[in-house]
Design an enzyme around this catalytic site. Structure first.
Site, short mmCIF file in Angstrom:
data_model
loop_
_atom_site.label_atom_id
_atom_site.label_comp_id
_atom_site.label_asym_id
_atom_site.label_seq_id
_atom_site.Cartn_x
_atom_site.Cartn_y
_atom_site.Cartn_z
N ASP A 43 0.91 -1.13 0.05
CA ASP A 43 0.02 -0.12 -0.08
C ASP A 43 0.84 1.30 0.13
O ASP A 43 1.77 1.31 0.85
CB ASP A 43 -0.98 0.01 1.17
CG ASP A 43 -1.91 1.16 1.10
OD1 ASP A 43 -1.50 2.28 0.96
OD2 ASP A 43 -3.04 0.47 1.37
N ARG A 45 0.21 4.16 0.99
CA ARG A 45 0.38 4.98 2.04
C ARG A 45 0.96 4.35 3.33
O ARG A 45 1.04 5.28 4.18
CB ARG A 45 -1.09 5.15 2.46
CG ARG A 45 -1.94 5.81 1.58
CD ARG A 45 -3.64 5.41 1.69
NE ARG A 45 -3.88 3.93 1.52
CZ ARG A 45 -5.12 3.40 2.01
NH1 ARG A 45 -6.04 4.44 2.29
NH2 ARG A 45 -5.16 2.08 1.92
N HIS A 97 -1.82 -3.12 8.37
CA HIS A 97 -2.40 -1.66 8.43
C HIS A 97 -3.93 -1.74 8.40
O HIS A 97 -4.63 -2.50 7.39
CB HIS A 97 -2.00 -0.78 7.46
CG HIS A 97 -2.19 -0.84 5.95
ND1 HIS A 97 -3.18 -0.29 5.28
CD2 HIS A 97 -1.74 -1.94 5.05
CE1 HIS A 97 -3.22 -0.61 4.02
NE2 HIS A 97 -2.54 -1.79 4.06
N CYS A 100 -6.60 -1.87 4.74
CA CYS A 100 -6.01 -2.90 3.89
C CYS A 100 -6.87 -3.30 2.84
O CYS A 100 -7.70 -4.07 3.29
CB CYS A 100 -5.13 -3.86 4.51
SG CYS A 100 -4.15 -4.81 3.55
CO CO Z 1 -2.55 -3.35 2.62
#
Ligand code: CO
Length: 208
Positions: A43, A45, A97, A100
Site C-alpha cells: 500500500d 500509504r 495496516h 488494507c
Molecule cells: Co494493505
C-alpha cells in the site's frame, strides 16, 4: 505524469545528505548491517522506514499485498532466510495496516482472477478465527480485527521456518506483530506473545 521531478528530488536529497556528512554515501556503499527485517503491505500509504523514523541501512524490507508470509512464496521466504541467516537481524516485524485493500478484498465474494490464490491465504486466516470474527457485528470492527489476526498468523508462518526457529534458540531473535493506523499515523504493537506462540505450535512445526 512527467517523472523529471524525481531526479530533481534525488539531487536535493543527495546534497542534503552530503551537507550533513560528506562521507555519507561512501560509508553506505561499504556494507549493510540492519537490525530489523520489516515485512509490510505494498500500500502506497504505508511506508517502511518513514513511519518508523529510520533511514537507509537500518531496515531490511519486504512488501507485498497484505503483508503475507506464505511458505511457498520463494520471494518472501528468501528475504527472511537472507535477513536471518546472512544479515543476522535480531528482530522481524510483520506490519499490517487498517484500511488494507487486500484484507478487504478477501472478505468479499468476488472473483479477482490471479489475485484469488494470494487472497485465499487471508480467507484461511478468517477460517481459523471464524468464531471470533463472526461474533463481531460491526463490519468495520470485524475488518480491523481481521487485519490484526492476519498479522498474527503471518507471525505464526514465520515461526514455521527452520531459520527463524534456529535464530530464536541461538540468539533470541524476536518476531513482532504491528498494525499501522492510516487514519492517525500511529503504530500499534499487537504485543504478540512470540515465545508463547512458538511453544504452542512447536509440537507440530518443530524443524530444528
Ligand atoms: Co494493505
Amino acid at each position: 505524469m512527467n517523472l523529471d521531478f524525481v531526479f530533481e528530488n534525488n539531487k536535493k536529497w543527495v546534497n542534503e545528505k552530503l551537507n550533513n556528512n560528506k562521507d555519507y554515501f561512501e560509508d553506505m556503499g561499504k556494507e549493510q548491517n540492519p537490525e530489523l527485517l520489516y515485512i509490510g503491505c505494498s500500500d502506497s500509504r504505508v511506508t517502511a522506514e518513514d513511519l518508523m523514523g529510520m533511514g537507509p541501512g537500518e531496515v531490511f524490507v519486504h512488501r507485498n499485498i497484505a503483508n503475507m508470509v506464505i511458505g511457498t512464496d520463494l520471494n518472501a521466504t528468501s528475504v527472511v532466510e537472507y535477513a536471518v541467516v546472512h544479515l543476522k537481524v535480531n528482530h522481524i516485524v510483520v506490519c499490517g495496516h487498517y484500511g488494507c485493500g487486500g484484507v478487504k478484498a478477501a472478505m468479499q465474494s468476488e472473483d479477482l482472477g490471479i489475485l484469488n490464490p494470494w487472497l485465499r491465504n487471508i480467507r484461511d486466516v478468517y477460517r481459523i478465527h471464524k468464531k471470533e470474527l463472526n461474533a463481531i457485528e460491526d463490519q468495520q470492527t470485524k475488518y480491523e480485527r481481521l487485519v490484526e489476526l492476519n498479522v498474527q498468523e503471518q507471525c505464526v508462518n514465520l515461526i514455521k521456518m527452520a531459520s527463524v526457529q534456529k535464530a530464536f534458540r541461538q540468539k533470541g531473535l524476536i518476531v513482532h506483530g504491528w498494525v499501522f493506523d492510516i487514519h492517525t499515523g500511529n503504530l500499534k504493537d499487537l504485543k504478540i506473545d512470540f515465545e508463547g506462540l512458538l511453544n504452542k505450535i512447536m509440537e507440530i512445526y518443530h524443524l530444528d
